[in-house]
Motif scaffolding. Structure first.
Motif, PDB file in Angstrom:
ATOM      1  N   LEU A 217      -8.267  -9.808  -2.331  1.00  0.00           N
ATOM      2  CA  LEU A 217      -7.868  -8.473  -2.804  1.00  0.00           C
ATOM      3  C   LEU A 217      -6.416  -8.428  -3.280  1.00  0.00           C
ATOM      4  CD1 LEU A 217      -9.537  -6.214  -0.061  1.00  0.00           C
ATOM      5  CD2 LEU A 217     -10.323  -6.607  -2.403  1.00  0.00           C
ATOM      6  N   SER A 218      -5.774  -9.586  -3.382  1.00  0.00           N
ATOM      7  CA  SER A 218      -4.345  -9.610  -3.723  1.00  0.00           C
ATOM      8  C   SER A 218      -4.063  -9.053  -5.113  1.00  0.00           C
ATOM      9  CB  SER A 218      -3.803 -11.034  -3.607  1.00  0.00           C
ATOM     10  OG  SER A 218      -4.525 -11.927  -4.441  1.00  0.00           O
ATOM     11  N   LYS A 219      -4.960  -9.315  -6.079  1.00  0.00           N
ATOM     12  CA  LYS A 219      -4.756  -8.779  -7.426  1.00  0.00           C
ATOM     13  C   LYS A 219      -4.832  -7.248  -7.416  1.00  0.00           C
ATOM     14  CE  LYS A 219      -6.460  -9.102 -12.190  1.00  0.00           C
ATOM     15  NZ  LYS A 219      -7.466  -9.728 -13.098  1.00  0.00           N
ATOM     16  N   SER A 220      -5.821  -6.707  -6.694  1.00  0.00           N
ATOM     17  CA  SER A 220      -5.954  -5.257  -6.586  1.00  0.00           C
ATOM     18  C   SER A 220      -4.744  -4.652  -5.885  1.00  0.00           C
ATOM     19  CB  SER A 220      -7.226  -4.908  -5.806  1.00  0.00           C
ATOM     20  OG  SER A 220      -8.372  -5.410  -6.458  1.00  0.00           O
ATOM     21  N   LEU A 221      -4.222  -5.344  -4.876  1.00  0.00           N
ATOM     22  CA  LEU A 221      -3.047  -4.854  -4.160  1.00  0.00           C
ATOM     23  C   LEU A 221      -1.822  -4.830  -5.065  1.00  0.00           C
ATOM     24  CD1 LEU A 221      -1.714  -3.895  -1.561  1.00  0.00           C
ATOM     25  CD2 LEU A 221      -1.467  -6.292  -0.867  1.00  0.00           C
ATOM     26  N   THR A 222      -1.697  -5.802  -5.942  1.00  0.00           N
ATOM     27  CA  THR A 222      -0.585  -5.811  -6.897  1.00  0.00           C
ATOM     28  C   THR A 222      -0.623  -4.574  -7.782  1.00  0.00           C
ATOM     29  OG1 THR A 222      -0.551  -8.232  -6.940  1.00  0.00           O
ATOM     30  CG2 THR A 222       0.517  -7.088  -8.778  1.00  0.00           C
ATOM     31  N   ILE A 223      -1.803  -4.234  -8.272  1.00  0.00           N
ATOM     32  CA  ILE A 223      -1.953  -3.042  -9.120  1.00  0.00           C
ATOM     33  C   ILE A 223      -1.645  -1.780  -8.333  1.00  0.00           C
ATOM     34  CG2 ILE A 223      -3.555  -1.721 -10.553  1.00  0.00           C
ATOM     35  CD1 ILE A 223      -5.101  -4.379 -10.990  1.00  0.00           C
ATOM     36  N   LEU A 224      -2.165  -1.690  -7.105  1.00  0.00           N
ATOM     37  CA  LEU A 224      -1.920  -0.518  -6.262  1.00  0.00           C
ATOM     38  C   LEU A 224      -0.444  -0.360  -5.929  1.00  0.00           C
ATOM     39  CD1 LEU A 224      -4.822  -0.512  -3.637  1.00  0.00           C
ATOM     40  CD2 LEU A 224      -4.248   1.332  -5.225  1.00  0.00           C
ATOM     41  N   SER A 225       0.241  -1.476  -5.724  1.00  0.00           N
ATOM     42  CA  SER A 225       1.655  -1.416  -5.349  1.00  0.00           C
ATOM     43  C   SER A 225       2.544  -0.926  -6.481  1.00  0.00           C
ATOM     44  CB  SER A 225       2.133  -2.796  -4.888  1.00  0.00           C
ATOM     45  OG  SER A 225       2.183  -3.705  -5.977  1.00  0.00           O
ATOM     46  N   LEU A 226       2.046  -1.031  -7.711  1.00  0.00           N
ATOM     47  CA  LEU A 226       2.826  -0.591  -8.865  1.00  0.00           C
ATOM     48  C   LEU A 226       2.593   0.876  -9.177  1.00  0.00           C
ATOM     49  CD1 LEU A 226       2.301  -3.718 -11.155  1.00  0.00           C
ATOM     50  CD2 LEU A 226       4.335  -3.138  -9.827  1.00  0.00           C
ATOM     51  N   ASN A 227       1.324   1.250  -9.317  1.00  0.00           N
ATOM     52  CA  ASN A 227       1.016   2.630  -9.701  1.00  0.00           C
ATOM     53  C   ASN A 227      -0.455   2.910  -9.409  1.00  0.00           C
ATOM     54  OD1 ASN A 227       0.216   4.925 -11.498  1.00  0.00           O
ATOM     55  ND2 ASN A 227       2.396   4.811 -12.035  1.00  0.00           N
TER      56      ASN A 227
ATOM     57  N   LEU B 227       0.812  -1.213   0.000  1.00  0.00           N
ATOM     58  CA  LEU B 227       0.000   0.000   0.000  1.00  0.00           C
ATOM     59  C   LEU B 227       0.846   1.263   0.000  1.00  0.00           C
ATOM     60  CD1 LEU B 227      -2.977  -0.656   2.460  1.00  0.00           C
ATOM     61  CD2 LEU B 227      -3.114  -0.159   0.022  1.00  0.00           C
ATOM     62  N   THR B 228       1.880   1.277   0.841  1.00  0.00           N
ATOM     63  CA  THR B 228       2.701   2.485   0.987  1.00  0.00           C
ATOM     64  C   THR B 228       3.877   2.519   0.016  1.00  0.00           C
ATOM     65  OG1 THR B 228       4.085   1.458   2.700  1.00  0.00           O
ATOM     66  CG2 THR B 228       2.116   2.628   3.436  1.00  0.00           C
ATOM     67  N   ARG B 229       4.112   1.380  -0.677  1.00  0.00           N
ATOM     68  CA  ARG B 229       5.299   1.235  -1.533  1.00  0.00           C
ATOM     69  C   ARG B 229       6.559   1.604  -0.747  1.00  0.00           C
ATOM     70  NH1 ARG B 229       1.274   2.828  -4.935  1.00  0.00           N
ATOM     71  NH2 ARG B 229       1.584   5.041  -4.600  1.00  0.00           N
ATOM     72  N   ASN B 230       6.568   1.150   0.502  1.00  0.00           N
ATOM     73  CA  ASN B 230       7.647   1.458   1.438  1.00  0.00           C
ATOM     74  C   ASN B 230       8.291   0.148   1.889  1.00  0.00           C
ATOM     75  OD1 ASN B 230       9.298   2.222   3.536  1.00  0.00           O
ATOM     76  ND2 ASN B 230       7.733   3.335   4.668  1.00  0.00           N
TER      77      ASN B 230
END
Length: 336
Positions: free
Chosen positions: A214-224, A86-89
């Motif tokens: 929600l793992s697929k959605s999280l993958t997209i969010l983690s990228l951009n 989520l935070t890309r941290n």
């Protein structure tokens, strides 16, 4: 053909990882100050066996303890993976970003005011404290222009955690409840009961299932995030659910074993380096290998100086601190 290989590959990886989990769980049940045989272990796992002291010890002390290790390891690892996505941290971890400190502070307040509070109430308090701790960190980190940079959110997390730990210790000293607070939050699995597991396990299992969905959605969010919006993803809705999952998983862990840092930092990094960055792999693998790690740490703590016990939190910190410094120096690319 290539489209069929990925699911099969992931399926095989999960099966092998689950086999490793079963093996480590069995070893954890067998080893300890009082070692047991395979036949005795089988009697306990199948719900048979008489009133023998060793069988009773396995069933009422060691068995719930190792089940708790599985739940906590999975919960902390998955919450750390979600936070990092989520935070890309690369430094995101429930213990580093105020969640466990918030739970401890809330617990200290409630124990001082309601010393006879039951376990269900303590669990709810831990959830609320984790949420408040995270809100403080996010709020402080987002005050300045530029938003939540990884460096800023880690600084905010360190400051908030130090403050909340001081609050918890201060309340404990003033109300003479320090011993009770420490017993709850010392970071160990001693004294875990089946009643506690029955309350915590539905929360952890439900959160893990939702995280998988929600793992697929999280993958997209983690990228951009912009790309996620362009693909029609309701980012606000998904992020809200994922943050709730983080709070519930971290709060449940603190309610069960207390403060346990670095597991949510280490395991997702190791999983991404071995199984890839797609969260459809990261979430289940983090759950499995987080459970394996926690089982190994607890077994080491019980057997290193048996019959005396080394705190599990000391073992996880001993392994986690060098890893944390490595990630700080090398950055997320070193393990991606």
């Amino acid at each position: 053909m290539s489209g069929r290989q990925k699911p099969l590959s992931l399926f095989v990886q999960i099966i092998l990882s689950l086999a490793a989990l079963v093996a480590v769980f069995s070893l954890a049940m067998l080893l300890g100050a009082k070692q047991v045989s395979f036949s005795e272990l089988w009697l306990v796992l199948t719900g048979r066996g008489g009133a023998d002291d060793k069988i009773a010890m396995l069933r009422e002390i060691r068995y719930p303890r190792e089940v708790a290790a599985v739940l906590v390891g999975a919960a902390l690892s998955v919450s750390g993976a979600i936070m990092q996505g989520l935070t890309r941290n690369p430094l995101a971890d429930p213990g580093l970003l105020g969640l466990t400190a918030g739970s401890r502070a809330a617990l200290a307040v409630v124990i001082a005011i309601f010393p006879a509070l039951n376990y269900f109430g303590i669990m709810l308090v831990c959830f609320i404290g984790a949420a408040l701790g995270m809100l403080l960190v996010v709020g402080i980190g987002a005050v300045k222009k530029g938003g939540l940079s990884p460096f800023r959110i880690v600084l905010a997390g360190s400051a908030v955690s130090a403050f909340l730990y001081a609050v918890a210790d201060g309340i404990g000293l003033l109300t003479k409840t320090s011993k009770n607070v420490t017993m709850w939050t010392s970071g160990g699995l001693i004294g875990t009961t089946w009643g506690q597991i029955q309350m915590i396990s539905p929360v952890v299992i439900a959160c893990l299932v939702i995280a998988l969905l929600l793992s697929k959605s999280l993958t997209i969010l983690s990228l951009n995030e912009e790309a996620a919006v362009g693909l029609g993803l309701n980012t606000a809705y998904v992020k809200a659910i994922l943050y709730i999952l983080i709070v519930l998983l971290a709060g449940a862990s603190v309610a069960l074993v207390g403060n346990m840092a670095f597991i949510g930092l280490m395991i997702p990094h190791i999983v991404r380096s071995l199984f890839g960055t797609d969260y459809r792999s990261v979430i289940p693998m983090s759950a499995i290998w987080g459970a394996v790690f926690m089982l190994m740490a607890d077994t080491l703590g019980r057997t290193l100086y048996a019959p005396f016990e080394t705190p599990v939190v000391a073992i996880t910190a001993l392994l986690g601190l060098p890893f944390f410094l490595f990630v700080v120096r090398k950055g997320v690319k070193a393990l991606s």
